[in-house]
Design an enzyme around this catalytic site. Sequence first.
Site, PDB file in Angstrom:
ATOM      1  N   SER A  95     -10.154   7.516 -10.704  1.00 13.80           N
ATOM      2  CA  SER A  95      -9.670   8.006  -9.258  1.00 13.80           C
ATOM      3  C   SER A  95     -10.538   6.934  -8.488  1.00 13.80           C
ATOM      4  CB  SER A  95     -10.378   9.373  -9.044  1.00 13.80           C
ATOM      5  OG  SER A  95     -10.194   9.800  -7.647  1.00 13.80           O
ATOM      6  N   SER A  96      -9.754   6.180  -7.767  1.00 16.43           N
ATOM      7  CA  SER A  96     -10.216   5.204  -6.832  1.00 16.43           C
ATOM      8  C   SER A  96     -11.140   5.686  -5.717  1.00 16.43           C
ATOM      9  CB  SER A  96      -8.979   4.447  -6.057  1.00 16.43           C
ATOM     10  OG  SER A  96      -8.375   3.659  -7.074  1.00 16.43           O
TER      11      SER A  96
END
Length: 376
Positions: free
Chosen positions: A84-85
Amino acid sequence: MLLEKAALTSDWMPAFKAVPRDAFVPDRLWPGTAGGNRQGEMIDRNTDPARWWGKVYSDVPLTTQWDDGAHTGTDKGRSPTSSSSMPKMVFSMLDALSVEHGSRVLEIGTGTGWNAALLAYRLGPGNVVTVEVDPAVAEEARRRFTAFGLAPLSVVGDGAQGYADGAPYDRIVATCGVSTVPYAWVEQTRAGAVIVAPWGPPYGGQAIVRLTVGEDGVAMGSFVMSSAFMRLRDQRDTFPPTNAFPGAGSWPSTASRRTTALSPDDMGAWHHMFTLGVQVPDMFCRVEWGEDGAYRLWLLDMGGTSWATADHEPGRTEFEVAEYGPRHLWSEAEAVMSWWRDQGEPRFERYGLTVTPHGQCVWLDTPDNPVPVRLP
């Protein structure tokens, strides 16, 4: 936090409030550092909920898969392969995408599904297609979409091929790095479409490029910020081992020796690596760490013919260099860095990229000023 960093704009605020990150993050994760690619130890929501919530709502990337799912332990695997950036990057890229009411968007790299869900909330699920190469990752994202009442079209496939059945698109956004923008993406857009993607050469140094597609099928645009995304699986680099290079096993007796004023530290900044990788596209590097901050930087060519090393020790202004093979790789690096200084030490924002059916070209300041490429 995101407002203070000017990453979250007012038009994305409703989606941010309605689609919380925690709904698209698994119970077990490995938090990273902002702007970095090192992961901390695993955090489990069930055994340490306070730390889990703290990291989920920090501006850091969260690794959610190692080694394409082959690694299942609680320790860190060899290579992170899904994440998850960090929220600042998510909303900065969405801002660069410049979506409008009715925009049809193709996302390359579903990951946890948060980015696609944000797009689906704003544009409507019927206007969003998301492609994920890993069936297990895609299935988990679908479960989250369904639970949250947002169901964009989720496709399992090779992101390099896009998704022609849903074309044409007004926007394409990639959440994985590429060294070559697949022309299939350009072909699947309308004229005037925007493509936002992390781009970087094999040597390293990556930045977000924002391309606009012209009537002639040429996509062109500038780099807008630095980035550090995992590679599109179709474009992962495979580098030969150091011991496969002639002469490397008997370092340094087989090499020519000299000193240099170019510090190995000057080769490690993200925009330096980008410039080196663009100009010498078949070069890569490795680092051997010593004691008290000392290290040896290796430069090697993909063809397995040549290598160079430079030894760094803190406080020194001259550095020992060894070069072996038909190419003088440290000399090539010195020439690139000299060019960079002569151009006024450009950062990412002065570079741009043009993508055509026949290839791609990085340029400096204007499209008619291509960055020189040094081929063997």
